[in-house]
Design an enzyme around this catalytic site. Structure first.
Site, PDB file in Angstrom:
ATOM      1  N   ILE A   1      -9.526   2.089  -2.811  1.00 34.41           N
ATOM      2  CA  ILE A   1      -9.611   1.128  -1.730  1.00 34.41           C
ATOM      3  C   ILE A   1      -8.813  -0.002  -2.096  1.00 34.41           C
ATOM      4  O   ILE A   1      -9.060  -0.821  -3.090  1.00 34.41           O
ATOM      5  CB  ILE A   1     -11.119   0.578  -1.808  1.00 34.41           C
ATOM      6  CG1 ILE A   1     -12.001   1.827  -1.354  1.00 34.41           C
ATOM      7  CG2 ILE A   1     -11.206  -0.250  -0.683  1.00 34.41           C
ATOM      8  CD1 ILE A   1     -13.592   1.466  -0.862  1.00 34.41           C
ATOM      9  N   HIS A   2      -7.799  -0.140  -1.405  1.00 37.58           N
ATOM     10  CA  HIS A   2      -6.699  -1.230  -1.514  1.00 37.58           C
ATOM     11  C   HIS A   2      -6.561  -1.868  -0.269  1.00 37.58           C
ATOM     12  O   HIS A   2      -7.589  -1.790   0.808  1.00 37.58           O
ATOM     13  CB  HIS A   2      -5.445  -0.888  -2.171  1.00 37.58           C
ATOM     14  CG  HIS A   2      -4.991   0.563  -1.215  1.00 37.58           C
ATOM     15  ND1 HIS A   2      -3.790   0.320  -0.396  1.00 37.58           N
ATOM     16  CD2 HIS A   2      -4.964   1.676  -1.093  1.00 37.58           C
ATOM     17  CE1 HIS A   2      -3.565   1.125   0.152  1.00 37.58           C
ATOM     18  NE2 HIS A   2      -4.415   2.231  -0.303  1.00 37.58           N
ATOM     19  N   ALA A   3      -5.586  -2.814  -0.079  1.00 41.17           N
ATOM     20  CA  ALA A   3      -5.629  -3.543   1.096  1.00 41.17           C
ATOM     21  C   ALA A   3      -5.844  -2.905   2.432  1.00 41.17           C
ATOM     22  O   ALA A   3      -6.452  -3.259   3.267  1.00 41.17           O
ATOM     23  CB  ALA A   3      -4.313  -4.281   1.135  1.00 41.17           C
TER      24      ALA A   3
ATOM     25  N   ASP B   1       0.814  -1.103   0.040  1.00 40.27           N
ATOM     26  CA  ASP B   1      -0.042  -0.145  -0.130  1.00 40.27           C
ATOM     27  C   ASP B   1       0.679   1.227   0.082  1.00 40.27           C
ATOM     28  O   ASP B   1       1.896   1.170   0.498  1.00 40.27           O
ATOM     29  CB  ASP B   1      -0.899  -0.031   1.320  1.00 40.27           C
ATOM     30  CG  ASP B   1      -1.743  -1.006   1.430  1.00 40.27           C
ATOM     31  OD1 ASP B   1      -1.849  -1.903   0.350  1.00 40.27           O
ATOM     32  OD2 ASP B   1      -2.449  -1.248   2.406  1.00 40.27           O
TER      33      ASP B   1
END
Lengths: 583, 89
Positions: free
Chosen positions: B14-16, A308
Site C-alpha cells: 500500500i503506497h500513495a 508510484d
C-alpha cells in the site's frame, strides 16, 4: 569575498554566467501569529478554506498539464496531493483550533500539519516516513497562499541564476520554463523526482551546495558550472575569462557540429557504425530525434519507479510512444536496473553493488518483471522494440527470462494481442563473468551491449566515486580493452551484433579503439551524438584496427591515453573538434 | 460490526496510489470502515491515515466495518485489495 568557490552535486550539465536571484523560501519567512477577535473567527475559517480551495485548483491544473505532456508519473503526485486536500480533516481540525484558541489561520495550519508530520516521523518504516513529504509540500503551498506569496516563482525576472535553500516539486513545476538560466540549491536531499523535473529545463542544476545561503547575495555575479557541480560567486577576471572561453568553445563546437547532423556515421573508408542515443526519461526522446539518432540504444526504465510504480497499461503507453517516435529506428528497452545505488527502499545490504540488483532482483520479484515484459511485448507490434537484460552473470538468468518471455507470448496469443513474435533479446555486458563467458551467452541472444561504466568498476574493483581509488577507474585500461575484444569476437562468432552504451562510447580517445575492435553500434547521451558522429567520420577503419591491436598490448591506461592523444591529433586531425587537454 | 482479514498481494504494497483507491472505495459506504494492522487502526476513508500504515506485499490486514452497509463495504475493499490488487498487475 572574491571568487568564492562552493561545491555541490551536479544534477544537470551546462555552464552559465549570470546574476543571482534568491528565492528565500519558507525557512526564512516570519509567519504572522496573532490572536483573533471573536467576530473575526468566521472570516478566518473562510480565509483558510479559500486558500485550500485555490491550492486544489492549482493541483488539478498541474495534474492536467503533466498529463498533456504525457508525463503520468508527475501527474500522479499532484493527483495524490489533491486527494489529500479533498478530505475534510485539515479544515475540520483547523476550525476547532480557530474557534477554541482564537488563532490566525497560518498559526493553526502549522500546528495541525506539525502534529500530523510527527506521526509520519515516528513511523519505523522509511517508506512511511518519506510519505510525510507529500503533506509537507501541500502545507507549504497553502501557507504561501495565506501570506499572499504564491506567484513569486511564476513571476521571477528572466535570465537569472535562481538560488534557493530548497524547492518543492510544486515550486519547480511552477518555474516558467526557459526563464531561468541556472538553478542552485543548498539542500542536498533533492528527491529524484525533483531532479528529473529540473532536468527537463535544459539548464545547469547543482544541488547540495553547503553554505550557499550564507555567502550568496541578490544580484551578485556568479558562474554556475553544471559539469563540475560548483558555483563561483563574484568570480575574478581570470576565472571569468576562462569560463567565457569555455562557453565559446562549446558554442563554436555546436555550430561546427550542426553540419554533421544529416550525414551518416560512416568512416572515411566506408565502415558504417550505428549511432544511437541513451535516454533516461520519455521526455528525452525529443533530443534523440533532434540530433538524428538512428535508434535508442538504451532506454533506462527506472523512472517507472519514481513515484508510484506504473502499471502495465501506463508502461505500454510510454514504451509504444517512444517506439513510434523513433520508428523505423528501434528502441532497446532495458528491464529495471533497480537495487544497488538506485531506488532500493526495501533491503539494506552491506555491499549493494555486489548484491541484490537488476536481473537478480527481478527474477525473485517476478511480478515486476512480468508486468514490464508484457508491456514491452505489447509495444513491440511494429517490430522495432528489443529487450535488454542488465547485470547478467550467468546464462541461467538469460534462460529464465526467455522462459518467462515465452510464457507471456503464449498468454498474449491467447488474448489475441498483437506483438513481435521475433522480438530480439540481448544482454548488457557489465560484469567480468559475462564478458569472459560471452561465447556461451551469445548463443542465447541476438545482441550484446557493453555497459562500460559498471564493467570498468567490477573489473578494476574500484568505486569511481571514491577519491582514494578513483584514479584506477579508466575504461581505457588494457584489462578492459581485452575484455571488450573478447566480447566482440564471441558476439560476432554467433552472429550477434555488439554495441557499447557506457560513457566510453563518447570518449574521443576510446571511439577509434572500439571501432577498430569491431563494434557495430555506439549509444551515447543525446548531447554527444553529433560530436561522436564527427569523430567517426574522421576515422579510417583500417587504421583503427592497427591502433586497437597496438593498445591491447600496452601496459596501462596512461600509456594508452598518451598514445591515443597523439593519434587523434596526428593521424585523424581531430584536435580542432575536441579539446584534447581536458580530462 | 464485522471483520475480515485480507492479504496485500501487489508487489509494492500500500503506497500513495492504493491509499487513494482505498479511500475512494470506502467513502462510497455509510459504515465506519477501519484498517487494522498490528493493533494500529486507521480510518479507511482517509488517505492521510492510510499513508501512515506500513503494509508491504505479503502483510495481512484486518478490515473492520460497522454500519448499515458493512458487508458490502468489506466486500468492496477485499475485492480491491486481494482480487484487483489495486489494478497493478
Amino acid at each position: 569575498m572574491k571568487n568564492k568557490i562552493l561545491r555541490g552535486v551536479k544534477v544537470a550539465e551546462g555552464i552559465e554566467i549570470g546574476s543571482i536571484i534568491i528565492y528565500p523560501g519558507y525557512e526564512n519567512e516570519v509567519l504572522p501569529f496573532y490572536i483573533l477577535r471573536e467576530s473575526d473567527k468566521q472570516a478566518e475559517i473562510h480565509r483558510l478554506s479559500t486558500a485550500i480551495d485555490s491550492v486544489k485548483q492549482e493541483l488539478k491544473a498541474l495534474q492536467s498539464i503533466f498529463e498533456k505532456e504525457n508525463d503520468p508519473y508527475s501527474a500522479r503526485i499532484f493527483e495524490v496531493s489533491y486527494a489529500l486536500l479533498e478530505e475534510p480533516w485539515l479544515l475540520e481540525e483547523a476550525q476547532k483550533i480557530i474557534k477554541n484558541e482564537n488563532r490566525n489561520a497560518e498559526y493553526v495550519l502549522q500546528k495541525v500539519i506539525a502534529h500530523k508530520l510527527r506521526m509520519f516521523e515516528r513511523a519505523s518504516s522509511v517508506a512511511v516516513r518519506q510519505r510525510g513529504v507529500l503533506l509537507e509540500e501541500v502545507a507549504r503551498k497553502i501557507l504561501k497562499k495565506l501570506i499572499g506569496e504564491s506567484d513569486t516563482l511564476a513571476s521571477i525576472p528572466e535570465g537569472k541564476i535562481l538560488v534557493a535553500p530548497f524547492l518543492s516539486t510544486f515550486e519547480v513545476a511552477q518555474i516558467p520554463r526557459n526563464k531561468i538560466r541556472g538553478l542552485a540549491l543548498s539542500h542536498g536531499g533533492m528527491t529524484s523526482h525533483l531532479a528529473i523535473l529540473a532536468q527537463t529545463f535544459d539548464i545547469p542544476v547543482v544541488v547540495g551546495i553547503k553554505d550557499l545561503m550564507r555567502y550568496v547575495k541578490d544580484g551578485q555575479l556568479a558562474i554556475l558550472d553544471g559539469y563540475k557541480g560548483l558555483i563561483i560567486l563574484e568570480p575574478d577576471e581570470s576565472t571569468l575569462r576562462a569560463y567565457e572561453a569555455k562557453i565559446k568553445h562549446y558554442s563554436q563546437l555546436h555550430d561546427k557540429l550542426v553540419d554533421v547532423k544529416d550525414l551518416p556515421p560512416v568512416t572515411i573508408d566506408g565502415r558504417n557504425i550505428e549511432l544511437c542515443a541513451n535516454i533516461n526519461l520519455p521526455a528525452e526522446i525529443k533530443y534523440a530525434t533532434e540530433f538524428n539518432a538512428e535508434g535508442i540504444g538504451l532506454l533506462r526504465t527506472e523512472f517507472i519507479f519514481l513515484e508510484d510504480m506504473l502499471d502495465e497499461a501506463q508502461q505500454f503507453n510510454i514504451y509504444s510512444n517512444i517506439a513510434d517516435k523513433i520508428y523505423p529506428g528501434s528502441v532497446i528497452i532495458r528491464t529495471f536496473d533497480i537495487g544497488a545505488d538506485k531506488l532500493a527502499p526495501y533491503v539494506r545490504e552491506d555491499n549493494p553493488f555486489l548484491g541484490w540488483r537488476a536481473i537478480r532482483l527481478l527474477l525473485k520479484e517476478k511480478k515486476l518483471l512480468r508486468t514490464q515484459l508484457r508491456a514491452i511485448l505489447r509495444a513491440s507490434h511494429k517490430g522495432n522494440v528489443k529487450i535488454m537484460i542488465p547485470m547478467v552473470t550467468t546464462v541461467e538468468e538469460v534462460l529464465e527470462v526467455k522462459k518467462l518471455l515465452n510464457k507471456i507470448k503464449r498468454d498474449l496469443r491467447n488474448e489475441n494481442v498483437e506483438f513481435d513474435e521475433n522480438i530480439d533479446i540481448g544482454v548488457m555486458i557489465e560484469t567480468p563473468a559475462s564478458a569472459i563467458m560471452a561465447e556461451v551467452l551469445a548463443k542465447e541472444v541476438e545482441f550484446f551491449s557493453i555497459g562500460t561504466n559498471d564493467l570498468t568498476q567490477y573489473t578494476m574493483a574500484v568505486d569511481r566515486n571514491n577519491p582514494y581509488v578513483s584514479e584506477l577507474y579508466d575504461p581505457l585500461h588494457p584489462a578492459l580493452l581485452r575484455l571488450v575484444k573478447n566480447i566482440i569476437i564471441a558476439g560476432h562468432a554467433a552472429h550477434s551484433w555488439v554495441g557499447v552504451c557506457g560513457e566510453m562510447a563518447h570518449d574521443p580517445m576510446a571511439i577509434p579503439i572500439l571501432i577498430g575492435l569491431g563494434v557495430d553500434e555506439l549509444s551515447v547521451a543525446p548531447r554527444f551524438l553529433l560530436e561522436t558522429k564527427e569523430i567517426i567520420r574522421h576515422l579510417s577503419y583500417k587504421e583503427t584496427k592497427a591502433i586497437s591491436e597496438k593498445v591491447l598490448n600496452m601496459k596501462n591506461a596512461i600509456e594508452v591515453r598518451k598514445f591515443m592523444k597523439k593519434v587523434l591529433k596526428e593521424e585523424f586531425h581531430l584536435d580542432s573538434i575536441i579539446d584534447l587537454n581536458s580530462p | 460490526m464485522i471483520e475480515q482479514q485480507v492479504k496485500i498481494k501487489n508487489c509494492l504494497g500500500i503506497h500513495a496510489r492504493p491509499a487513494t483507491l482505498i479511500s475512494q472505495a470506502a467513502k462510497k459506504y455509510k459504515s465506519k470502515v477501519l484498517l487494522v494492522k498490528d493493533g494500529f487502526e486507521v480510518d479507511a476513508k482517509s488517505i492521510l491515515d492510510i499513508l501512515l500504515l506500513e503494509a508491504p506485499q505479503g502483510s495481512v490486514l484486518t478490515l473492520r466495518a460497522d454500519g448499515p452497509d458493512e458487508k458490502e463495504a468489506i466486500e468492496a475493499l477485499r475485492e480491491l485489495i486481494e482480487e484487483r490488487k489495486f489494478d497493478e498487475e
